[in-house]
Design a protein around this motif. Sequence first.
Motif, mmCIF file in Angstrom:
data_model
loop_
_atom_site.group_PDB
_atom_site.id
_atom_site.type_symbol
_atom_site.label_atom_id
_atom_site.label_comp_id
_atom_site.label_asym_id
_atom_site.label_seq_id
_atom_site.Cartn_x
_atom_site.Cartn_y
_atom_site.Cartn_z
ATOM 1 N N LEU A 34 0.836 -1.196 0.000
ATOM 2 C CA LEU A 34 0.000 0.000 0.000
ATOM 3 C C LEU A 34 0.877 1.255 0.000
ATOM 4 C CD1 LEU A 34 -2.783 1.360 0.151
ATOM 5 C CD2 LEU A 34 -2.641 1.128 2.648
ATOM 6 N N ALA A 35 1.898 1.268 0.823
ATOM 7 C CA ALA A 35 2.809 2.417 0.866
ATOM 8 C C ALA A 35 3.491 2.611 -0.484
ATOM 9 C CB ALA A 35 3.841 2.233 1.978
ATOM 10 N N PHE A 36 3.821 1.513 -1.138
ATOM 11 C CA PHE A 36 4.464 1.597 -2.454
ATOM 12 C C PHE A 36 3.548 2.264 -3.472
ATOM 13 C CE2 PHE A 36 5.481 -0.067 -6.670
ATOM 14 C CZ PHE A 36 6.818 0.278 -6.756
ATOM 15 N N THR A 37 2.248 2.025 -3.367
ATOM 16 C CA THR A 37 1.326 2.642 -4.332
ATOM 17 C C THR A 37 1.322 4.162 -4.203
ATOM 18 O OG1 THR A 37 -0.639 2.520 -2.915
ATOM 19 C CG2 THR A 37 -0.182 0.622 -4.343
ATOM 20 N N TYR A 38 1.650 4.660 -3.045
ATOM 21 C CA TYR A 38 1.740 6.105 -2.853
ATOM 22 C C TYR A 38 3.139 6.622 -3.181
ATOM 23 C CZ TYR A 38 -2.752 6.493 -0.471
ATOM 24 O OH TYR A 38 -4.085 6.494 -0.182
ATOM 25 N N LEU A 39 4.150 5.971 -2.648
ATOM 26 C CA LEU A 39 5.509 6.492 -2.691
ATOM 27 C C LEU A 39 6.283 6.073 -3.929
ATOM 28 C CD1 LEU A 39 6.375 5.899 1.060
ATOM 29 C CD2 LEU A 39 5.402 7.949 -0.010
ATOM 30 N N ARG A 40 5.885 4.962 -4.539
ATOM 31 C CA ARG A 40 6.448 4.461 -5.789
ATOM 32 C C ARG A 40 7.931 4.120 -5.710
ATOM 33 N NH1 ARG A 40 4.302 8.539 -10.247
ATOM 34 N NH2 ARG A 40 3.184 9.737 -8.743
ATOM 35 N N GLU A 41 8.408 3.870 -4.520
ATOM 36 C CA GLU A 41 9.786 3.428 -4.364
ATOM 37 C C GLU A 41 9.833 2.426 -3.219
ATOM 38 O OE1 GLU A 41 13.900 5.498 -3.194
ATOM 39 O OE2 GLU A 41 12.939 6.318 -5.004
ATOM 40 N N GLU A 42 10.390 1.265 -3.492
ATOM 41 C CA GLU A 42 10.351 0.158 -2.541
ATOM 42 C C GLU A 42 11.002 0.499 -1.199
ATOM 43 O OE1 GLU A 42 11.476 -4.585 -2.355
ATOM 44 O OE2 GLU A 42 11.639 -3.510 -4.245
ATOM 45 N N GLN A 43 12.162 1.124 -1.236
ATOM 46 C CA GLN A 43 12.860 1.423 0.013
ATOM 47 C C GLN A 43 12.058 2.399 0.874
ATOM 48 O OE1 GLN A 43 15.693 -0.103 1.126
ATOM 49 N NE2 GLN A 43 15.128 0.901 3.027
ATOM 50 N N LEU A 127 0.298 3.523 -11.131
ATOM 51 C CA LEU A 127 1.131 4.349 -10.264
ATOM 52 C C LEU A 127 1.310 5.768 -10.795
ATOM 53 C CD1 LEU A 127 3.785 1.701 -9.249
ATOM 54 C CD2 LEU A 127 1.928 2.624 -7.855
ATOM 55 N N GLU A 128 1.041 5.983 -12.072
ATOM 56 C CA GLU A 128 1.124 7.327 -12.650
ATOM 57 C C GLU A 128 -0.161 8.129 -12.456
ATOM 58 O OE1 GLU A 128 2.195 6.665 -16.724
ATOM 59 O OE2 GLU A 128 4.273 6.210 -16.237
ATOM 60 N N LEU A 129 -1.221 7.469 -12.050
ATOM 61 C CA LEU A 129 -2.479 8.180 -11.823
ATOM 62 C C LEU A 129 -2.325 9.166 -10.669
ATOM 63 C CD1 LEU A 129 -5.081 5.250 -11.981
ATOM 64 C CD2 LEU A 129 -4.777 7.066 -13.680
ATOM 65 N N PRO A 130 -3.118 10.236 -10.678
ATOM 66 C CA PRO A 130 -3.131 11.112 -9.501
ATOM 67 C C PRO A 130 -3.521 10.309 -8.261
ATOM 68 C CG PRO A 130 -4.271 12.151 -11.337
ATOM 69 C CD PRO A 130 -3.970 10.729 -11.752
ATOM 70 N N VAL A 131 -3.004 10.703 -7.111
ATOM 71 C CA VAL A 131 -3.181 9.948 -5.865
ATOM 72 C C VAL A 131 -4.655 9.666 -5.584
ATOM 73 C CG1 VAL A 131 -2.910 10.032 -3.354
ATOM 74 C CG2 VAL A 131 -1.034 10.715 -4.816
ATOM 75 N N TYR A 133 -7.125 9.058 -7.466
ATOM 76 C CA TYR A 133 -7.640 7.927 -8.255
ATOM 77 C C TYR A 133 -6.873 6.657 -7.932
ATOM 78 C CZ TYR A 133 -9.687 11.755 -10.913
ATOM 79 O OH TYR A 133 -10.373 12.879 -11.273
ATOM 80 N N ARG A 134 -5.567 6.788 -7.796
ATOM 81 C CA ARG A 134 -4.711 5.626 -7.533
ATOM 82 C C ARG A 134 -5.113 4.936 -6.241
ATOM 83 N NH1 ARG A 134 0.586 7.863 -7.848
ATOM 84 N NH2 ARG A 134 0.547 8.311 -5.633
ATOM 85 N N GLU A 135 -5.352 5.701 -5.175
ATOM 86 C CA GLU A 135 -5.638 5.076 -3.893
ATOM 87 C C GLU A 135 -6.939 4.298 -3.912
ATOM 88 O OE1 GLU A 135 -5.572 8.183 -0.935
ATOM 89 O OE2 GLU A 135 -7.319 9.182 -1.776
ATOM 90 N N VAL A 136 -7.996 4.812 -4.550
ATOM 91 C CA VAL A 136 -9.257 4.060 -4.569
ATOM 92 C C VAL A 136 -9.170 2.850 -5.486
ATOM 93 C CG1 VAL A 136 -10.743 5.972 -3.854
ATOM 94 C CG2 VAL A 136 -10.350 5.590 -6.274
ATOM 95 N N ILE A 137 -8.441 2.957 -6.584
ATOM 96 C CA ILE A 137 -8.278 1.799 -7.485
ATOM 97 C C ILE A 137 -7.523 0.682 -6.778
ATOM 98 C CG2 ILE A 137 -7.031 1.014 -9.542
ATOM 99 C CD1 ILE A 137 -8.075 3.526 -10.945
ATOM 100 N N ILE A 138 -6.442 1.019 -6.098
ATOM 101 C CA ILE A 138 -5.664 -0.004 -5.381
ATOM 102 C C ILE A 138 -6.492 -0.619 -4.256
ATOM 103 C CG2 ILE A 138 -3.647 -0.403 -3.906
ATOM 104 C CD1 ILE A 138 -2.973 -0.054 -6.892
ATOM 105 N N LEU A 139 -7.145 0.231 -3.477
ATOM 106 C CA LEU A 139 -7.924 -0.296 -2.350
ATOM 107 C C LEU A 139 -9.096 -1.139 -2.826
ATOM 108 C CD1 LEU A 139 -7.934 2.816 0.010
ATOM 109 C CD2 LEU A 139 -6.660 0.678 0.320
ATOM 110 N N PHE A 140 -9.773 -0.737 -3.885
ATOM 111 C CA PHE A 140 -10.959 -1.458 -4.341
ATOM 112 C C PHE A 140 -10.604 -2.718 -5.122
ATOM 113 C CE2 PHE A 140 -14.545 -2.223 -7.265
ATOM 114 C CZ PHE A 140 -15.574 -2.319 -6.355
#
Length: 183
Positions: A34-43, A127-131, A133-140
């Motif tokens: 989930l954090a990766f979907t926001y931050l887009r970097e594994e570390q 991951l390029e979507l605005p946050v 949209y990205r957050e609801v797509i990932i969560l849903f």
Amino acid sequence: MLIKKRLEMDPIRYSKEETVEWLMNEYGKKIVRLAFTYLREEQHAEDLAQEVFIKCYRNLDTFRNESSYQTWLYSITVNLCKDRLRSWSFRNIVINNFFPNSSISKKTPESDLVDSEFRKELSQFVLELPVKYREVIILFYYEEFTYQQITQLLGISNQTIKSRLFRGRILLRKKLEGGRGND
């Protein structure tokens, strides 16, 4: 496995350490994802997941069981991610394959390669979507949260969730069609 069953029955009987250890084992990978979907970097996602569990440990006594542990941890994660995005500049990020391989059937090496490339392309587009949209797509779609769970987690209405899912799907479709046309 035994501690999971015991925690589900009576979480009060176990120490904070045991409870947090169970939560880390149960939800650690999901929190990182989930954090990766926001931050887009594994570390950065792994570092943030550690912060989530530190915060969880510190605030476990205040958990009121009004929601599930998962919803509570996701809420902490989302809030920390949003704070991090406001404070960090994320440029030139290498995007990893976010979606698991399990949903794609294995036929031939060629089809595996095509499927793998499609998953990479789709994950990059998500991951390029605005946050918002990205957050609801990932969560849903990925985390399989219900509208009600997303409402609790993000503090937005069901109608807003539906609207963002609709608009996010349109943006993804345009990106996929555009990406396919350039091949």
